[in-house]
Design a protein around this motif. Structure first.
Motif, mmCIF file in Angstrom:
data_model
loop_
_atom_site.group_PDB
_atom_site.id
_atom_site.type_symbol
_atom_site.label_atom_id
_atom_site.label_comp_id
_atom_site.label_asym_id
_atom_site.label_seq_id
_atom_site.Cartn_x
_atom_site.Cartn_y
_atom_site.Cartn_z
ATOM 1 N N ALA A 1 3.423 -2.584 -11.855
ATOM 2 C CA ALA A 1 2.788 -1.186 -11.596
ATOM 3 C C ALA A 1 1.308 -1.515 -11.301
ATOM 4 C CB ALA A 1 3.007 -0.219 -12.720
ATOM 5 N N PHE A 2 0.666 -0.489 -10.715
ATOM 6 C CA PHE A 2 -0.586 -0.448 -10.118
ATOM 7 C C PHE A 2 -1.279 0.740 -10.538
ATOM 8 C CE2 PHE A 2 -3.714 -0.591 -6.488
ATOM 9 C CZ PHE A 2 -4.888 -1.002 -7.183
ATOM 10 N N VAL A 3 -2.175 0.778 -11.442
ATOM 11 C CA VAL A 3 -2.765 1.998 -11.981
ATOM 12 C C VAL A 3 -4.054 2.237 -11.229
ATOM 13 C CG1 VAL A 3 -3.757 3.331 -13.893
ATOM 14 C CG2 VAL A 3 -1.780 1.853 -14.091
ATOM 15 N N THR A 4 -4.262 3.195 -10.463
ATOM 16 C CA THR A 4 -5.638 3.416 -9.620
ATOM 17 C C THR A 4 -5.663 4.733 -9.416
ATOM 18 O OG1 THR A 4 -6.874 2.582 -7.744
ATOM 19 C CG2 THR A 4 -4.541 2.783 -7.314
ATOM 20 N N SER A 5 -6.534 5.090 -8.055
ATOM 21 C CA SER A 5 -6.597 6.510 -7.743
ATOM 22 C C SER A 5 -6.927 6.540 -6.180
ATOM 23 C CB SER A 5 -7.682 7.082 -8.650
ATOM 24 O OG SER A 5 -8.921 6.719 -8.102
ATOM 25 N N ASP A 6 -6.899 7.857 -5.883
ATOM 26 C CA ASP A 6 -7.368 8.232 -4.319
ATOM 27 C C ASP A 6 -6.212 7.833 -3.451
ATOM 28 O OD1 ASP A 6 -9.506 9.513 -5.534
ATOM 29 O OD2 ASP A 6 -10.915 8.087 -4.660
ATOM 30 N N LEU A 7 -5.057 7.483 -3.716
ATOM 31 C CA LEU A 7 -4.072 7.048 -2.847
ATOM 32 C C LEU A 7 -3.502 8.167 -1.802
ATOM 33 C CD1 LEU A 7 -1.714 5.025 -5.157
ATOM 34 C CD2 LEU A 7 -3.722 4.059 -3.764
ATOM 35 N N LYS A 8 -3.589 7.978 -0.668
ATOM 36 C CA LYS A 8 -3.189 8.850 0.438
ATOM 37 C C LYS A 8 -1.753 8.619 0.743
ATOM 38 C CE LYS A 8 -7.461 8.501 2.974
ATOM 39 N NZ LYS A 8 -8.363 8.029 4.184
ATOM 40 N N TYR A 9 -1.109 9.656 1.482
ATOM 41 C CA TYR A 9 0.243 9.775 1.710
ATOM 42 C C TYR A 9 0.849 8.685 2.061
ATOM 43 C CZ TYR A 9 4.765 11.833 3.981
ATOM 44 O OH TYR A 9 5.967 11.795 4.373
ATOM 45 N N HIS A 10 0.339 7.912 2.867
ATOM 46 C CA HIS A 10 1.167 6.759 3.644
ATOM 47 C C HIS A 10 0.863 5.451 2.799
ATOM 48 C CE1 HIS A 10 1.099 9.220 7.436
ATOM 49 N NE2 HIS A 10 2.310 8.782 7.710
ATOM 50 N N ASP A 11 -0.010 5.825 1.914
ATOM 51 C CA ASP A 11 -0.211 4.487 0.649
ATOM 52 C C ASP A 11 1.030 4.243 -0.054
ATOM 53 O OD1 ASP A 11 -3.102 4.011 1.666
ATOM 54 O OD2 ASP A 11 -3.884 5.147 0.276
ATOM 55 N N PHE A 12 1.789 5.333 -0.234
ATOM 56 C CA PHE A 12 2.525 5.278 -1.125
ATOM 57 C C PHE A 12 4.006 4.456 -0.575
ATOM 58 C CE2 PHE A 12 0.442 8.816 -3.197
ATOM 59 C CZ PHE A 12 0.305 8.343 -4.589
ATOM 60 N N PHE A 13 4.001 4.478 0.887
ATOM 61 C CA PHE A 13 4.891 3.953 1.502
ATOM 62 C C PHE A 13 4.883 2.387 1.222
ATOM 63 C CE2 PHE A 13 5.190 7.797 4.123
ATOM 64 C CZ PHE A 13 6.523 8.443 4.002
ATOM 65 N N ARG A 14 3.614 2.049 1.003
ATOM 66 C CA ARG A 14 3.144 0.778 0.803
ATOM 67 C C ARG A 14 3.977 -0.258 -0.520
ATOM 68 N NH1 ARG A 14 -2.973 0.346 1.464
ATOM 69 N NH2 ARG A 14 -2.308 -2.067 1.353
ATOM 70 N N ALA A 15 4.235 0.730 -1.475
ATOM 71 C CA ALA A 15 4.945 0.138 -2.370
ATOM 72 C C ALA A 15 6.324 -0.643 -2.262
ATOM 73 C CB ALA A 15 5.649 1.472 -3.263
ATOM 74 N N GLU A 16 7.053 -0.390 -0.951
ATOM 75 C CA GLU A 16 8.144 -1.018 -0.469
ATOM 76 C C GLU A 16 9.208 -1.473 -1.326
ATOM 77 O OE1 GLU A 16 6.735 -2.733 3.598
ATOM 78 O OE2 GLU A 16 5.422 -3.377 2.168
ATOM 79 N N ASN A 17 9.412 -0.694 -2.224
ATOM 80 C CA ASN A 17 10.298 -0.947 -3.477
ATOM 81 C C ASN A 17 9.990 -2.185 -4.050
ATOM 82 O OD1 ASN A 17 12.197 1.108 -2.685
ATOM 83 N ND2 ASN A 17 12.903 0.243 -1.099
ATOM 84 N N GLN A 18 8.855 -2.471 -4.356
ATOM 85 C CA GLN A 18 8.288 -3.864 -5.096
ATOM 86 C C GLN A 18 7.477 -3.495 -6.296
ATOM 87 O OE1 GLN A 18 6.516 -6.706 -2.314
ATOM 88 N NE2 GLN A 18 7.433 -5.795 -0.593
ATOM 89 N N ILE A 19 6.692 -2.272 -6.359
ATOM 90 C CA ILE A 19 6.047 -1.959 -7.323
ATOM 91 C C ILE A 19 5.941 -0.486 -7.523
ATOM 92 C CG2 ILE A 19 4.025 -1.554 -5.612
ATOM 93 C CD1 ILE A 19 2.178 -3.204 -7.693
ATOM 94 N N LEU A 20 5.441 -0.101 -8.740
ATOM 95 C CA LEU A 20 5.100 1.535 -9.109
ATOM 96 C C LEU A 20 3.699 1.662 -8.818
ATOM 97 C CD1 LEU A 20 6.289 4.056 -10.133
ATOM 98 C CD2 LEU A 20 5.644 3.275 -12.517
ATOM 99 N N LEU A 21 3.375 2.428 -7.767
ATOM 100 C CA LEU A 21 2.131 2.702 -7.544
ATOM 101 C C LEU A 21 1.639 4.097 -8.418
ATOM 102 C CD1 LEU A 21 1.814 2.044 -3.693
ATOM 103 C CD2 LEU A 21 1.071 0.620 -5.562
ATOM 104 N N MET A 22 0.680 4.119 -8.999
ATOM 105 C CA MET A 22 0.243 5.208 -9.829
ATOM 106 C C MET A 22 -1.135 5.844 -9.404
ATOM 107 S SD MET A 22 1.886 3.759 -13.343
ATOM 108 C CE MET A 22 1.279 5.008 -14.475
ATOM 109 N N ASP A 23 -1.149 6.991 -9.050
ATOM 110 C CA ASP A 23 -2.362 7.430 -8.828
ATOM 111 C C ASP A 23 -2.953 8.525 -9.850
ATOM 112 O OD1 ASP A 23 -4.607 9.172 -8.016
ATOM 113 O OD2 ASP A 23 -3.950 9.292 -5.938
ATOM 114 N N ILE A 24 -3.721 8.102 -10.836
ATOM 115 C CA ILE A 24 -4.165 8.779 -11.860
ATOM 116 C C ILE A 24 -5.149 9.789 -11.804
ATOM 117 C CG2 ILE A 24 -3.042 7.054 -13.540
ATOM 118 C CD1 ILE A 24 -5.858 6.424 -14.441
#
Length: 364
Positions: A302-325
């Protein structure tokens, strides 16, 4: 206590030399020799924060974010930035910002997030390059130990968990001073051959002025032969983001709930859940989309961060849980970190934590 005394303490925690080039850190308003009545710690310097400093008799504001980020062409009060600067100057209040220097510090913003999330075995996610330097100098054999000791005392020769590190080799140095020279060995216009020790040490770049001062003070020669190099080696104690591990793995759902409660988030935006347990976690306070690839490469679940844009979430590519808190939520405890640090360093001085929530984002 004067302003530069506080700056010295803060630079011990997060040297400004490691702030990002785009940033604007340091003393932004006021004078370094001004006597301080109290310090107010805040995440952002807003007009109401300056009012709070006035009310609490604090004439130094230590802010995480810099109130002056780009150049000001006027100070007429038409923007909140100009109003802050006007009011601070009017009331003799200094403003110091630490921002990405603290982002890059090993015990800085991201370490605080790791501590809040109970992560262990933490390390820098993206080590900073260009921060490790090397000094080579040439000293008469008889003076080598004295010069080495001086360099070590100035912070040279420290590498990770090791101190007093150097490499020494023997050789013959030659020199001939002109009629104006005052050589420590021999006479002017006389060619001398001297048995010398070559000393090589590495050091952190923010220590360079002190290292050179120690060298020139301890070295016996009138003209000190020395070479400085910037190394390509990564500094694994300085850099953006951190990665650590949960002591016990959690399900994605439990981890999302845990982070939401611990970081006091109104909402968490996240990528698709993968039905994998969360063990290794990367964190980066503030805007962290640039570190997604690094988090995946490090094997983070998992990656805990912020300010992710719409297309940033596609970069997870079923490898990681992206979290914009949320930006504020990821950095909110930074002021607690700074206040706690300064209170330990100067326990008998007024260091106050701002009571103002400066988050500009509201939820409905």
């Amino acid at each position: 206590m004067i302003v530069k005394d506080i700056i010295k303490q803060l630079e011990d925690l997060a040297p400004l030399a490691y702030a990002e080039e785009f940033d604007n850190v340091g003393l932004l308003v006021g004078h370094k020799d001004m006597e301080i009545s109290g310090v107010l710690i805040t995440l952002d310097t807003l007009p109401e924060v300056v009012d709070e400093a006035i009310a609490t008799n604090c004439n130094l504001i230590v802010s995480f974010h810099p109130i002056i980020f780009k150049g000001l062409k006027s100070i007429t009060g038409k923007t909140y930035v100009e109003r802050v600067v006007q009011k601070a100057i009017k009331h003799d209040i200094a403003i110091f910002a630490i921002h990405t220097a603290l982002d890059n510090a090993f015990e800085g913003v991201n370490a605080e997030i790791c501590n809040r999330l109970n992560l262990i075995n933490k390390s820098i996610l993206m080590p900073q390059s260009g921060t490790v330097k090397k000094l080579t100098t040439f000293v008469p054999h008889t003076d080598a130990e004295m010069v080495r000791t001086a360099l070590f005392e100035a912070g040279g020769g420290a590498l990770g968990n090791y101190e007093n590190c150097s490499f020494n080799s023997q050789g013959i140095g030659t020199f001939e001073g002109n009629s104006e020279a005052q050589p420590a060995i021999g006479k002017p216009n006389e060619l001398k051959s001297v048995e010398e020790t070559r000393i090589d040490i590495v050091y952190a770049k923010h220590l360079e002025s002190g290292i050179l001062n120690a060298l020139f003070q301890a070295h016996p020669y009138e003209e000190v032969a020395h070479e400085l190099f910037t190394l390509e080696n990564k500094n694994h104690h300085i850099g953006m983001g951190m990665i650590g591990e949960l002591e016990d793995p959690m399900s994605e759902t439990d981890f999302l709930t845990f982070v939401k409660q611990t970081m006091k988030c109104e909402i968490i935006r996240h990528s698709k859940q993968l039905e994998h347990p969360i063990k290794k976690v990367a964190v980066l306070g503030g805007s962290g989309s640039f570190a997604i690839s690094a988090a995946k490469a490090a094997g983070a679940d998992a990656f805990v961060t912020s300010d992710l844009k719409y297309h940033d979430f596609f970069r997870a590519e079923n490898q990681i849980l992206l979290m914009d808190i949320g930006h504020y939520e990821s950095e909110q405890y930074t002021k607690n970190l700074l206040a706690s640090y300064l209170k330990k360093k100067i326990p008998n001085f007024a260091v106050l934590l701002s009571k103002i929530n400066t988050n500009p984002v509201k939820y409905k």
